[in-house]
Design a protein around this motif. Sequence first.
Motif, PDB file in Angstrom:
ATOM      1  N   ASP A   1      29.327  65.335  64.897  1.00 19.72           N
ATOM      2  CA  ASP A   1      29.952  64.568  63.828  1.00 19.72           C
ATOM      3  C   ASP A   1      29.213  64.728  62.497  1.00 19.72           C
ATOM      4  O   ASP A   1      29.838  64.880  61.442  1.00 19.72           O
ATOM      5  N   LEU A   2      27.891  64.713  62.545  1.00 17.38           N
ATOM      6  CA  LEU A   2      27.122  64.726  61.299  1.00 17.38           C
ATOM      7  C   LEU A   2      26.960  66.123  60.716  1.00 17.38           C
ATOM      8  O   LEU A   2      26.840  66.272  59.498  1.00 17.38           O
ATOM      9  N   THR A   3      26.964  67.179  61.547  1.00 18.95           N
ATOM     10  CA  THR A   3      26.924  68.515  60.954  1.00 18.95           C
ATOM     11  C   THR A   3      28.209  68.796  60.188  1.00 18.95           C
ATOM     12  O   THR A   3      28.174  69.369  59.092  1.00 18.95           O
ATOM     13  N   VAL A   4      29.338  68.381  60.738  1.00 15.54           N
ATOM     14  CA  VAL A   4      30.605  68.582  60.015  1.00 15.54           C
ATOM     15  C   VAL A   4      30.621  67.733  58.746  1.00 15.54           C
ATOM     16  O   VAL A   4      31.041  68.200  57.675  1.00 15.54           O
ATOM     17  N   PHE A   5      30.149  66.492  58.830  1.00 11.66           N
ATOM     18  CA  PHE A   5      30.106  65.630  57.653  1.00 11.66           C
ATOM     19  C   PHE A   5      29.210  66.237  56.564  1.00 11.66           C
ATOM     20  O   PHE A   5      29.548  66.216  55.370  1.00 11.66           O
ATOM     21  N   ALA A   6      28.070  66.802  56.981  1.00 10.19           N
ATOM     22  CA  ALA A   6      27.168  67.432  56.018  1.00 10.19           C
ATOM     23  C   ALA A   6      27.813  68.652  55.367  1.00 10.19           C
ATOM     24  O   ALA A   6      27.634  68.896  54.158  1.00 10.19           O
ATOM     25  N   LEU A   7      28.572  69.428  56.136  1.00 13.71           N
ATOM     26  CA  LEU A   7      29.308  70.556  55.566  1.00 13.71           C
ATOM     27  C   LEU A   7      30.326  70.080  54.533  1.00 13.71           C
ATOM     28  O   LEU A   7      30.461  70.664  53.446  1.00 13.71           O
ATOM     29  N   TYR A   8      31.045  69.033  54.861  1.00 14.82           N
ATOM     30  CA  TYR A   8      32.020  68.458  53.929  1.00 14.82           C
ATOM     31  C   TYR A   8      31.347  68.017  52.636  1.00 14.82           C
ATOM     32  O   TYR A   8      31.830  68.322  51.530  1.00 14.82           O
ATOM     33  N   ARG A   9      30.213  67.322  52.752  1.00 14.59           N
ATOM     34  CA  ARG A   9      29.514  66.852  51.555  1.00 14.59           C
ATOM     35  C   ARG A   9      29.047  68.030  50.685  1.00 14.59           C
ATOM     36  O   ARG A   9      29.148  67.985  49.455  1.00 14.59           O
ATOM     37  N   GLN A  10      28.554  69.110  51.327  1.00  9.58           N
ATOM     38  CA  GLN A  10      28.088  70.261  50.550  1.00  9.58           C
ATOM     39  C   GLN A  10      29.245  70.970  49.857  1.00  9.58           C
ATOM     40  O   GLN A  10      29.147  71.345  48.681  1.00  9.58           O
ATOM     41  N   ALA A  11      30.336  71.173  50.580  1.00 10.56           N
ATOM     42  CA  ALA A  11      31.505  71.811  49.968  1.00 10.56           C
ATOM     43  C   ALA A  11      32.059  70.962  48.833  1.00 10.56           C
ATOM     44  O   ALA A  11      32.513  71.484  47.800  1.00 10.56           O
TER      45      ALA A  11
ATOM     46  N   ASP B   1      20.704  49.442  55.886  1.00 13.61           N
ATOM     47  CA  ASP B   1      21.168  50.312  54.791  1.00 13.61           C
ATOM     48  C   ASP B   1      22.606  49.998  54.402  1.00 13.61           C
ATOM     49  O   ASP B   1      23.419  50.892  54.173  1.00 13.61           O
ATOM     50  N   ARG B   2      22.924  48.734  54.282  1.00 11.12           N
ATOM     51  CA  ARG B   2      24.317  48.360  54.138  1.00 11.12           C
ATOM     52  C   ARG B   2      24.921  48.840  52.813  1.00 11.12           C
ATOM     53  O   ARG B   2      26.138  49.034  52.714  1.00 11.12           O
ATOM     54  N   ASP B   3      24.074  49.104  51.826  1.00 12.10           N
ATOM     55  CA  ASP B   3      24.589  49.635  50.564  1.00 12.10           C
ATOM     56  C   ASP B   3      24.977  51.102  50.669  1.00 12.10           C
ATOM     57  O   ASP B   3      25.669  51.632  49.803  1.00 12.10           O
ATOM     58  N   LYS B   4      24.533  51.775  51.744  1.00 11.98           N
ATOM     59  CA  LYS B   4      24.866  53.196  51.938  1.00 11.98           C
ATOM     60  C   LYS B   4      26.012  53.386  52.927  1.00 11.98           C
ATOM     61  O   LYS B   4      26.434  54.520  53.173  1.00 11.98           O
ATOM     62  N   LEU B   5      26.495  52.324  53.535  1.00 16.49           N
ATOM     63  CA  LEU B   5      27.571  52.439  54.517  1.00 16.49           C
ATOM     64  C   LEU B   5      28.918  52.552  53.819  1.00 16.49           C
ATOM     65  O   LEU B   5      29.083  52.127  52.672  1.00 16.49           O
ATOM     66  N   SER B   6      29.883  53.113  54.543  1.00 14.14           N
ATOM     67  CA  SER B   6      31.234  53.196  53.980  1.00 14.14           C
ATOM     68  C   SER B   6      31.860  51.807  53.963  1.00 14.14           C
ATOM     69  O   SER B   6      31.373  50.865  54.588  1.00 14.14           O
ATOM     70  N   ASP B   7      32.966  51.694  53.254  1.00 17.88           N
ATOM     71  CA  ASP B   7      33.693  50.421  53.210  1.00 17.88           C
ATOM     72  C   ASP B   7      34.624  50.244  54.397  1.00 17.88           C
ATOM     73  O   ASP B   7      35.294  49.210  54.504  1.00 17.88           O
ATOM     74  N   LEU B   8      34.682  51.226  55.275  1.00 19.57           N
ATOM     75  CA  LEU B   8      35.582  51.144  56.417  1.00 19.57           C
ATOM     76  C   LEU B   8      35.101  50.105  57.413  1.00 19.57           C
ATOM     77  O   LEU B   8      33.895  49.900  57.597  1.00 19.57           O
ATOM     78  N   ARG B   9      36.043  49.457  58.080  1.00 17.31           N
ATOM     79  CA  ARG B   9      35.746  48.520  59.155  1.00 17.31           C
ATOM     80  C   ARG B   9      36.696  48.805  60.316  1.00 17.31           C
ATOM     81  O   ARG B   9      37.739  49.433  60.158  1.00 17.31           O
TER      82      ARG B   9
ATOM     83  N   PRO C   1      30.396  57.735  63.919  1.00 11.83           N
ATOM     84  CA  PRO C   1      29.156  57.746  63.140  1.00 11.83           C
ATOM     85  C   PRO C   1      29.343  58.253  61.710  1.00 11.83           C
ATOM     86  O   PRO C   1      28.849  57.640  60.756  1.00 11.83           O
ATOM     87  N   ALA C   2      30.060  59.362  61.531  1.00 12.06           N
ATOM     88  CA  ALA C   2      30.244  59.913  60.189  1.00 12.06           C
ATOM     89  C   ALA C   2      31.049  58.987  59.298  1.00 12.06           C
ATOM     90  O   ALA C   2      30.721  58.793  58.124  1.00 12.06           O
ATOM     91  N   ALA C   3      32.105  58.403  59.838  1.00 15.35           N
ATOM     92  CA  ALA C   3      32.969  57.550  59.025  1.00 15.35           C
ATOM     93  C   ALA C   3      32.287  56.244  58.653  1.00 15.35           C
ATOM     94  O   ALA C   3      32.521  55.703  57.572  1.00 15.35           O
ATOM     95  N   ALA C   4      31.430  55.726  59.526  1.00 18.69           N
ATOM     96  CA  ALA C   4      30.770  54.446  59.259  1.00 18.69           C
ATOM     97  C   ALA C   4      29.520  54.601  58.416  1.00 18.69           C
ATOM     98  O   ALA C   4      29.273  53.803  57.504  1.00 18.69           O
ATOM     99  N   MET C   5      28.702  55.618  58.716  1.00 21.82           N
ATOM    100  CA  MET C   5      27.348  55.650  58.150  1.00 21.82           C
ATOM    101  C   MET C   5      26.849  57.067  57.921  1.00 21.82           C
ATOM    102  O   MET C   5      25.653  57.340  58.028  1.00 21.82           O
ATOM    103  N   GLY C   6      27.772  57.993  57.611  1.00 17.06           N
ATOM    104  CA  GLY C   6      27.376  59.382  57.446  1.00 17.06           C
ATOM    105  C   GLY C   6      26.283  59.577  56.414  1.00 17.06           C
ATOM    106  O   GLY C   6      25.258  60.213  56.683  1.00 17.06           O
ATOM    107  N   ASP C   7      26.453  59.015  55.215  1.00 12.16           N
ATOM    108  CA  ASP C   7      25.457  59.200  54.162  1.00 12.16           C
ATOM    109  C   ASP C   7      24.142  58.515  54.517  1.00 12.16           C
ATOM    110  O   ASP C   7      23.056  59.043  54.238  1.00 12.16           O
ATOM    111  N   ALA C   8      24.220  57.345  55.139  1.00 15.04           N
ATOM    112  CA  ALA C   8      23.001  56.627  55.515  1.00 15.04           C
ATOM    113  C   ALA C   8      22.208  57.410  56.554  1.00 15.04           C
ATOM    114  O   ALA C   8      20.972  57.493  56.474  1.00 15.04           O
ATOM    115  N   LEU C   9      22.882  58.004  57.535  1.00 11.04           N
ATOM    116  CA  LEU C   9      22.172  58.777  58.557  1.00 11.04           C
ATOM    117  C   LEU C   9      21.576  60.057  57.965  1.00 11.04           C
ATOM    118  O   LEU C   9      20.444  60.431  58.303  1.00 11.04           O
TER     119      LEU C   9
END
Length: 422
Positions: free
Chosen positions: A152-162, A384-392, A397-405
């Motif tokens: 989940d996080l390798t794909v999320f990291a690829l998305y962020r870089q692109a 790290d609640r300021d780094k979490l997504s607004d989704l509930r 893992p990526a959708a909830a806390m990708g940037d925080a992780l």
Amino acid sequence: MGHPGNEADREFDIVVYGATGFVGKLTAAYLAAAGGGARIALAGRSTDRLLSVRDSLGEAAQSWPLIAADASQPSTLNALAARTRVVITTVGPYLRYGLPLVAACAAAGTDYADLTGEPLFIRRAIDLYHKQAADTGARIVHACGFDSIPSDLTVFALYRQAERDGTGQLGDTNYVVRRFAGGMSGGTVASMTELAREASVDPEARRLLNDPYTLTPDRSAEPELGAQPDARWRRGRDVAPELDGYWVGAFAMAIPNSRIVRRSNALLGYAYGRRFEYAEQMSLGRSIVAPVAAAMATAGNVATIQLSSRFLDRVPSALLERVLPKPGTGPSERTREQGHYTVETYTTTSTGARYVARMSQQGDPGYKATSVMLGESGLALAMDRDKLSDLRGVLTPAAAMGDALLARFPAAGVSLEVTRLN
């Protein structure tokens, strides 16, 4: 709309439920070393066993409260969830034991993280509790161990870089396990067995397992991309030119991992792309026997999945319990320390840019590495609640806390780097 149930002051930041189990103890030990001021409690069925665990964790944990809670007594789980901001749980198989705790956290607006690799359990959690959790502000985050954070996080990291590079959306994306040293945990085996047994008695469960979008929020919204097989036998160069000479075969956990990654894309508003395709493989090397090994791994994976999902209900439970590793058991400390993994996820974007995300970690993937990932997931949700997504709701893992992780990984000994290949 605010979510007062989740944001209100709670007695604890994190409760580790299942702390007397093998991975539960490892997770508690990790938090004792890396907790960084978090208010932590241990929970399980036996306070005597919890006391023994706490005594083994060193000075940092000696003030941690102990909470008696049992999945067979939902009222104890309700009380537990009401006292903490986050519950992390290692109590599986989750199909058998997991839903009462999800229900308690969804009702209380309490964040939750687990280690499940069971798509049917996650599907039930979505169907039963996603809306309630979204309303109360709870983040129910599944698959926070080796299944499925590296995927989940390798794909999320690829998305962020692109996204940073402005090179378009992700297209053909392939996860390849390059190196792996470690055993299959008893809990993982028990979860896979429970999943196969369920599928063997329920045709609808079997259909769900075979659907690449098992966990999608809206099946009708998913693109039709043709066959997306979970067990592939391929030349490495068909995945990426950098793998020329290698052979890859089926990766045993492709089914749960790929469903999590596709759910992340949907939850994030198809940020990865509407033509995002994803598959998982395992490298079998480049020796003369590599193509045969890759073919055998793939055939064995297909046979195991197909046979067990149709006929496992005919095998006596007592026989399986005698021959399979038991939940709550695990390897020696030396074996756990010597384990490791390296995965590489390759993608080509809509503009033709190519990237690879490499993630590696020291420690047996199913035990030590998983306890680090689960512990960091709990800390991210709590601290790290300021780094979490607004989704509930029921999340990944990526959708909830990708940037925080991604921010937490380096200090936790988890390497994840993205490289552009052209």
